[in-house]
Design a protein around this motif. Structure first.
Motif, PDB file in Angstrom:
ATOM      1  N   GLU A  45     -52.408  42.006  17.955  1.00 57.00           N
ATOM      2  CA  GLU A  45     -53.804  41.636  18.213  1.00 57.00           C
ATOM      3  C   GLU A  45     -53.885  40.337  19.005  1.00 57.00           C
ATOM      4  O   GLU A  45     -54.720  40.191  19.912  1.00 57.00           O
ATOM      5  CB  GLU A  45     -54.561  41.495  16.890  1.00 57.00           C
ATOM      6  N   LEU A  46     -53.014  39.381  18.688  1.00 56.62           N
ATOM      7  CA  LEU A  46     -52.997  38.132  19.441  1.00 56.62           C
ATOM      8  C   LEU A  46     -52.552  38.367  20.876  1.00 56.62           C
ATOM      9  O   LEU A  46     -53.065  37.739  21.814  1.00 56.62           O
ATOM     10  CB  LEU A  46     -52.069  37.122  18.757  1.00 56.62           C
ATOM     11  N   ASP A  47     -51.606  39.250  21.044  1.00 57.76           N
ATOM     12  CA  ASP A  47     -51.169  39.623  22.391  1.00 57.76           C
ATOM     13  C   ASP A  47     -52.337  40.203  23.187  1.00 57.76           C
ATOM     14  O   ASP A  47     -52.585  39.822  24.344  1.00 57.76           O
ATOM     15  CB  ASP A  47     -50.029  40.645  22.273  1.00 57.76           C
ATOM     16  N   ASP A  48     -53.077  41.110  22.570  1.00 59.81           N
ATOM     17  CA  ASP A  48     -54.236  41.709  23.239  1.00 59.81           C
ATOM     18  C   ASP A  48     -55.326  40.676  23.520  1.00 59.81           C
ATOM     19  O   ASP A  48     -56.097  40.819  24.470  1.00 59.81           O
ATOM     20  CB  ASP A  48     -54.820  42.835  22.383  1.00 59.81           C
ATOM     21  N   LEU A  70     -43.327  36.842  20.466  1.00 57.22           N
ATOM     22  CA  LEU A  70     -44.629  36.653  21.085  1.00 57.22           C
ATOM     23  C   LEU A  70     -44.517  35.465  22.032  1.00 57.22           C
ATOM     24  O   LEU A  70     -44.285  34.338  21.605  1.00 57.22           O
ATOM     25  CB  LEU A  70     -45.703  36.409  20.031  1.00 57.22           C
ATOM     26  N   LEU A  71     -44.631  35.736  23.331  1.00 54.34           N
ATOM     27  CA  LEU A  71     -44.511  34.705  24.354  1.00 54.34           C
ATOM     28  C   LEU A  71     -45.869  34.082  24.631  1.00 54.34           C
ATOM     29  O   LEU A  71     -46.887  34.791  24.667  1.00 54.34           O
ATOM     30  CB  LEU A  71     -43.963  35.297  25.653  1.00 54.34           C
ATOM     31  N   PHE A  72     -45.872  32.760  24.821  1.00 54.01           N
ATOM     32  CA  PHE A  72     -47.075  32.054  25.265  1.00 54.01           C
ATOM     33  C   PHE A  72     -46.708  31.189  26.458  1.00 54.01           C
ATOM     34  O   PHE A  72     -45.751  30.406  26.408  1.00 54.01           O
ATOM     35  CB  PHE A  72     -47.662  31.181  24.151  1.00 54.01           C
ATOM     36  N   GLN A 110     -49.975  30.764  12.315  1.00 49.03           N
ATOM     37  CA  GLN A 110     -51.072  29.833  12.549  1.00 49.03           C
ATOM     38  C   GLN A 110     -50.997  29.251  13.959  1.00 49.03           C
ATOM     39  O   GLN A 110     -51.998  29.175  14.680  1.00 49.03           O
ATOM     40  CB  GLN A 110     -51.031  28.706  11.517  1.00 49.03           C
ATOM     41  N   LEU A 111     -49.788  28.849  14.368  1.00 49.77           N
ATOM     42  CA  LEU A 111     -49.603  28.309  15.709  1.00 49.77           C
ATOM     43  C   LEU A 111     -49.970  29.354  16.765  1.00 49.77           C
ATOM     44  O   LEU A 111     -50.650  29.033  17.757  1.00 49.77           O
ATOM     45  CB  LEU A 111     -48.151  27.863  15.896  1.00 49.77           C
ATOM     46  N   ALA A 112     -49.565  30.603  16.550  1.00 49.09           N
ATOM     47  CA  ALA A 112     -49.877  31.670  17.507  1.00 49.09           C
ATOM     48  C   ALA A 112     -51.383  31.883  17.618  1.00 49.09           C
ATOM     49  O   ALA A 112     -51.927  32.087  18.718  1.00 49.09           O
ATOM     50  CB  ALA A 112     -49.181  32.961  17.090  1.00 49.09           C
ATOM     51  N   VAL A 132     -40.532  33.922  17.566  1.00 46.02           N
ATOM     52  CA  VAL A 132     -39.984  35.019  16.762  1.00 46.02           C
ATOM     53  C   VAL A 132     -40.461  34.755  15.335  1.00 46.02           C
ATOM     54  O   VAL A 132     -39.786  34.098  14.546  1.00 46.02           O
ATOM     55  CB  VAL A 132     -38.448  35.094  16.850  1.00 46.02           C
ATOM     56  N   VAL A 133     -41.649  35.244  15.046  1.00 43.84           N
ATOM     57  CA  VAL A 133     -42.328  34.874  13.799  1.00 43.84           C
ATOM     58  C   VAL A 133     -41.557  35.348  12.578  1.00 43.84           C
ATOM     59  O   VAL A 133     -41.391  34.609  11.605  1.00 43.84           O
ATOM     60  CB  VAL A 133     -43.765  35.440  13.802  1.00 43.84           C
TER      61      VAL A 133
END
Length: 513
Positions: A45-48, A70-72, A110-112, A132-133
């Motif tokens: 969902e965060l990716d989307d 998850l890359l930011f 939380q950071l993501a 890598v959560v």
């Protein structure tokens, strides 16, 4: 679609935080953490939700559960193809390699969420992040230190038997991070120290970095003399008392040192690849305490979050010197300031003559009284059995199996198609001595006495040559050389240490394909 979702996520950030941080609970002192599947769906969902996020599959755990990064980044090029960028530090953060230490994974969620809702833009201007959560989703769901096969993945970085460590090694190769941050928790309740002697440890945040003496000298000096003390200072100034990691204190009267020197752990494995590698051990509170949330999970997440954010700010501030040191180390390994390439095969801790004792605070279980206790300080790092990095290593036994193992580590090798005679050093094992379990800092179970004889050796078709001109040369040498305390043959799956001529040996002349 991502832009629409990010606004929805922003306006629901408060309710989201109530679900993710702290985790939902059902009964007192029994936190019901979201399952690995729930976490995976939330990351998707965060990716989307964010145009600055991208979810990348890393593989599956021993139990068949997905593991993702998850890359930011504010760089579309990095999200499309995560290659190193000239002026931006790539940081890989890992949570919950031990499944029963969940606060790191919760803090990373939380950071993501914060990153996906537009917070920390100043960090993304200078950093590319790889989160890598859940590094061990099996352990998460099983509430266990181990994966579904009962592997302790945190100390599997030589043998690479677990699928989790294999895919994390692949991730190091794929994302090529300049910094690796491994989030753990350390329990304050110990079987002997607490149950029998009545004391608990009293730490909030402990940090260590790669400390194996074979790490590139420039990188080791930078992290040991500046970056580690500065990180401890900044975390303490942010309100969380921090110190160097002293290892596990399990009973009064023991010696204390630092985090282990071996390369079976991610910290030293990554550092020997030329990366700044950071371990945090935040406080894991006593099960029997009274807290606002079960086992104080809310506070534990806050402390993990503070620790990792402070680290990221420090790395961003240090981008220029950190990139110069880390990338130089990955390009060409030096064992000292003179550019030498000498390996210390024997590594261990010993008493520190400059500071033979240290005082460490402990808390009395009965009444919470804090008291300083003195411990013998064995944090001096001893290097022994030094040898020059050879031109190559030859492998003449179980060659297909060894080839598969080398591929897992992304170590280059040559398979001979024709006989070849090479100038080598034959290694003859003349004695084997079991090592005491109490030796701090190393996992060397058996020490070999070795006779070294220069000789011309005939290699046969199918034999392997591992050149030492490659970037992973020091790591490869320490795992292949039987004289090394970190050798592959210390692992149960590779029982090669027997008397007689050893089938893996140094080659002293340049190797041509």
């Amino acid at each position: 679609m991502k832009i629409i979702t990010v606004f929805l996520l922003f306006y629901s950030a408060i309710s989201w935080a109530q679900v993710v941080v702290p985790p939902p609970f059902t009964t007192e002192n029994k936190p019901l953490l979201p399952s690995s599947d729930t976490v995976y769906k939330r990351l998707k969902e965060l990716d989307d939700a964010s145009v600055q996020a991208k979810m990348v599959s890393l593989g599956r755990s021993a139990g068949g559960l997905p593991i993702a990064a998850l890359l930011f980044s504010n760089s579309p090029a990095f999200l499309a193809k995560p290659l190193a960028e000239p002026n931006k530090v790539t940081v890989m953060l890992l949570g919950s390699q031990h499944g029963n230490e969940p606060a790191g994974a919760e803090a990373l969620q939380q950071l993501a969420t914060e990153l996906a809702t537009g917070q920390h833009a100043d960090l993304l201007a200078r950093l590319n992040l790889v989160l890598v959560v859940l590094a061990n989703p099996d352990g998460r769901d099983l509430r266990s230190r181990y994966n579904a096969n009962q592997d302790n993945t945190n100390i599997d970085y030589v043998a690479l038997q677990a699928s989790e460590t294999q895919l994390l090694v692949d991730a190091l190769q794929h994302f090529d991070p300049d910094v690796v941050y491994d989030a753990h928790e350390s329990g304050i309740w110990k079987r002997i120290l607490t149950k029998e002697q009545g004391w608990m440890t009293d730490v909030e945040a402990q940090f260590d970095m790669g400390n194996n003496p074979n790490i590139d000298a420039r990188l080791r000096h930078y992290t040991e003399q500046y970056l580690l003390p500065e990180l401890i200072k900044r975390v303490s100034e942010a309100g969380l008392p921090a110190s160097r990691y002293r290892g596990e204190i399990t009973q009064l009267g023991q010696t204390v040192a630092r985090g282990g020197l071996g390369i079976t752990n991610l910290r030293n494995y990554a550092a020997l690849q030329g990366r700044v590698s950071i371990l945090v051990e935040n406080r894991l509170d006593n099960k029997e305490g009274r807290y606002a949330t079960p086992r104080n999970i809310g506070e534990r997440i806050r402390k993990q979050h503070l620790s990792m954010l402070t680290m990221l700010q420090l790395v961003a501030d240090e981008a220029e010197p950190l990139l110069a040191v880390s990338r130089a180390a990955r390009e060409q390994w030096h064992s000292d300031e003179n550019g030498e390439q000498i390996l210390a095969m024997g590594v261990s801790f010993g008493i520190n003559p400059a500071l033979p004792e240290v005082e460490i605070p402990l808390v009395r279980l009965a009444d919470g009284h804090q008291e300083l206790h003195r411990f013998a300080n064995h944090d001096a790092i001893i290097s022994q059995y030094k040898v020059s990095l050879p031109a190559a290593y030859a492998i003449t036994r179980e060659r297909e199996r060894m080839a598969s193992w080398l591929r897992l580590h992304h170590i280059d090798f040559i398979t001979l198609a024709a006989p070849r005679t090479v100038l080598a050093e034959q290694l003859l094992v003349t004695d084997l001595t079991a090592q005491p379990k109490s030796r701090p800092g190393v996992r060397e179970k058996v020490q070999a006495q070795v006779q070294v004889t220069p000789a011309h050796v005939s290699l046969q078709p199918g034999d392997l040559l591992v050149p030492m001109t490659q970037p992973l040369a020091p790591l490869a040498a320490l795992m292949l050389d039987l004289r090394s305390a970190n050798a592959l043959y210390q692992e149960a799956a590779w029982p090669w240490l027997v008397l007689g001529e050893f089938p893996v040996f140094p080659v002293r002349e340049p190797v041509a394909r």
